[in-house]
Write a protein that holds these residues in place. Structure first.
Motif, mmCIF file in Angstrom:
data_model
loop_
_atom_site.group_PDB
_atom_site.id
_atom_site.type_symbol
_atom_site.label_atom_id
_atom_site.label_comp_id
_atom_site.label_asym_id
_atom_site.label_seq_id
_atom_site.Cartn_x
_atom_site.Cartn_y
_atom_site.Cartn_z
ATOM 1 N N TRP A 187 0.764 -1.232 -0.092
ATOM 2 C CA TRP A 187 0.089 0.014 -0.036
ATOM 3 C C TRP A 187 0.808 1.320 -0.035
ATOM 4 C CZ3 TRP A 187 -5.049 0.585 -1.279
ATOM 5 C CH2 TRP A 187 -5.435 1.687 -1.023
ATOM 6 N N GLU A 191 -0.233 2.532 -4.099
ATOM 7 C CA GLU A 191 -1.449 2.292 -3.879
ATOM 8 C C GLU A 191 -2.581 1.903 -4.895
ATOM 9 O OE1 GLU A 191 -3.499 5.700 -1.623
ATOM 10 O OE2 GLU A 191 -2.084 5.871 -0.426
ATOM 11 N N SER A 192 -1.957 2.594 -5.996
ATOM 12 C CA SER A 192 -2.651 2.299 -7.288
ATOM 13 C C SER A 192 -2.722 0.821 -7.863
ATOM 14 C CB SER A 192 -2.234 3.048 -8.396
ATOM 15 O OG SER A 192 -2.549 4.348 -8.323
ATOM 16 N N ARG A 195 -4.727 -1.146 -4.988
ATOM 17 C CA ARG A 195 -6.297 -1.002 -5.403
ATOM 18 C C ARG A 195 -6.725 -1.921 -6.586
ATOM 19 N NH1 ARG A 195 -6.107 3.875 -5.255
ATOM 20 N NH2 ARG A 195 -6.786 4.463 -3.242
ATOM 21 N N LEU A 231 -15.229 1.163 -2.238
ATOM 22 C CA LEU A 231 -14.066 0.576 -1.918
ATOM 23 C C LEU A 231 -13.061 1.439 -1.183
ATOM 24 C CD1 LEU A 231 -11.894 -1.989 -2.018
ATOM 25 C CD2 LEU A 231 -11.215 -1.008 -4.211
ATOM 26 N N ASP A 232 -12.921 2.364 -1.490
ATOM 27 C CA ASP A 232 -11.866 3.411 -0.735
ATOM 28 C C ASP A 232 -12.121 3.518 0.570
ATOM 29 O OD1 ASP A 232 -10.460 3.617 -2.833
ATOM 30 O OD2 ASP A 232 -10.676 5.743 -3.629
ATOM 31 N N ILE A 235 -11.470 0.330 2.885
ATOM 32 C CA ILE A 235 -10.231 0.154 2.975
ATOM 33 C C ILE A 235 -9.823 1.030 4.089
ATOM 34 C CG2 ILE A 235 -7.602 0.653 2.020
ATOM 35 C CD1 ILE A 235 -8.876 -0.296 -0.587
#
Length: 386
Positions: A187, A191-192, A195, A231-232, A235
């Motif tokens: 992460w 991050e991309s 994800r 999702l975000d 997380i």
């Protein structure tokens, strides 16, 4: 704080009662539930058979001498209790021995001479989550040479980390559901990419998904998501409790639980229970479990063959993770009629209305006897390699 009312440590006769230190609270997000559980155990311990020393660990990690008052360790107005409310003072601390030849617990406070509270024969750790259920406390007790209830260092660590738990189960041939793990380094570095890993997983397995902390329990920090837009936030919620997160595909089926208890001749499984979908919650989350007390069905309405199979698998999971004392094993009975293991809890919820004690009650082991069996098993087990 005056030490006049503290437990005294006179010369102990050889026939003295075993002293049980019940340790609860802790630094994890399950602090309050740990206290509720410990309150039930304190009520149940036979005081004619054991002396009891309640020790609370504050959210900051201070070991505090607390009142032996189970009535103040309950959920009130939908709020869980805290050690800070029960501590005898806000400065002193309890110290366990670090010498295996000495089991004497000491209380100290600033400006006062440390006070011996007497020897502890066994610790009943009612801690849930990191810094207690995950092998950390178990390691301290091993170093101190103090026997304790429940699993050792390895099994406690495996039982806390859902990633490695599933790896262990898979290696022993137990069926687990699809999942993906995002580690903290992944992460932080990209991050991309992390994800996208979850998005690709969703593309393969579909929604809903469950985003959860990898090393937490009591359904804390878990979010059920039905699409990418959620999702975000899911997380972020999971990472509030653990930088390592787990994303699981939904297993369509019935939720079945089974308790395992170690007897003199080895581990045995209880009758199983079923957790029906709660009417007012999206799934069996923290509030459904502890606040609204969604009832389970005990025993679970299964066929004789299914009951025998889930009991066998529960003991197999217990053995696979090298557990000791007790475990609650959670399964799904999927649409193909197979049991999929979701997780184990090496220190499950332990109030009389919790599923683990309920399952053993239905199997013929009432709550008080269950507590006594666990203490006796710990007293009869050595620390160290075994």
């Amino acid at each position: 704080m005056s030490t006049e009312n503290l437990p005294q440590s006179p010369e102990q006769p050889s026939h003295r009662k075993p002293r049980v230190a019940v340790v609860f609270g802790g630094r994890s997000s399950e602090h309050g539930i740990s206290m509720v559980t410990a309150g039930a155990v304190l009520r149940a311990i036979d005081r004619t058979k054991y002396d009891v020393l309640p020790i609370g660990i504050t959210r900051e990690g201070r070991w505090a001498l607390t009142a032996d008052d189970p009535e103040r360790m309950a959920i009130v107005d939908r709020r869980t209790p805290s050690v800070e409310d029960l501590a005898e003072d806000h400065e002193g601390g309890v110290v366990l021995p670090v010498d295996p030849a000495n089991r004497e617990v000491v209380y100290s406070e600033p400006g006062s001479v440390p006070k011996a509270l007497g020897e502890v024969d066994v610790v009943f750790p009612m801690l849930h989550g990191p810094y207690g259920e995950d092998g950390t406390l178990q390691g301290l007790l091993e170093l101190s040479g103090v026997p304790y209830v429940g699993s050792g260092v390895l099994a406690s660590a495996v039982g806390q980390d859902k990633d490695y738990m599933k790896r262990v189960f898979t290696s022993f041939g137990l069926k687990v559901g699809p999942y993906v793990v995002i580690r903290p380094r992944e992460w932080r570095q990209d991050e991309s990419a992390a994800r996208k890993k979850i998005i690709d997983f969703a593309g393969e397995h579909g929604y809903p998904l469950f985003v959860k902390p990898a090393r937490a329990g009591s359904s804390i920090g878990i979010t059920k998501i039905d699409g990418l837009a959620e999702l975000d936030e899911a997380i972020a919620e999971a990472q509030r409790h653990d930088p390592k997160i787990l994303v699981e595909a939904a297993v369509r089926g019935r939720e079945i639980e089974c308790g395992v208890l170690e007897f003199e001749d080895g581990p045995r499984a209880s009758v199983p229970a079923e957790i029906p979908p709660p009417d007012t919650h999206a799934y069996y989350d923290f509030e459904a479990k502890y606040i609204d007390s969604t009832p389970g069905i005990v025993p679970a309405p299964l066929t004789e063959e299914q009951t025998a199979e889930v009991r066998r698998l529960a003991v197999e999971a217990f053995e696979a993770a090298s557990c000791e004392g007790l475990v609650r094993a959670d399964f799904f009975l999927d649409e193909e009629g197979e049991f999929v293991i979701n997780e184990i809890n090496t220190m499950p919820g332990f109030t009389p209305i919790s599923m683990y004690p309920q399952m053993w009650q239905a199997t013929g082991v009432p709550y008080g006897e269950l507590v006594d069996r666990l203490i006796q098993a710990a007293l009869n087990r050595s620390t160290g390699l075994r």
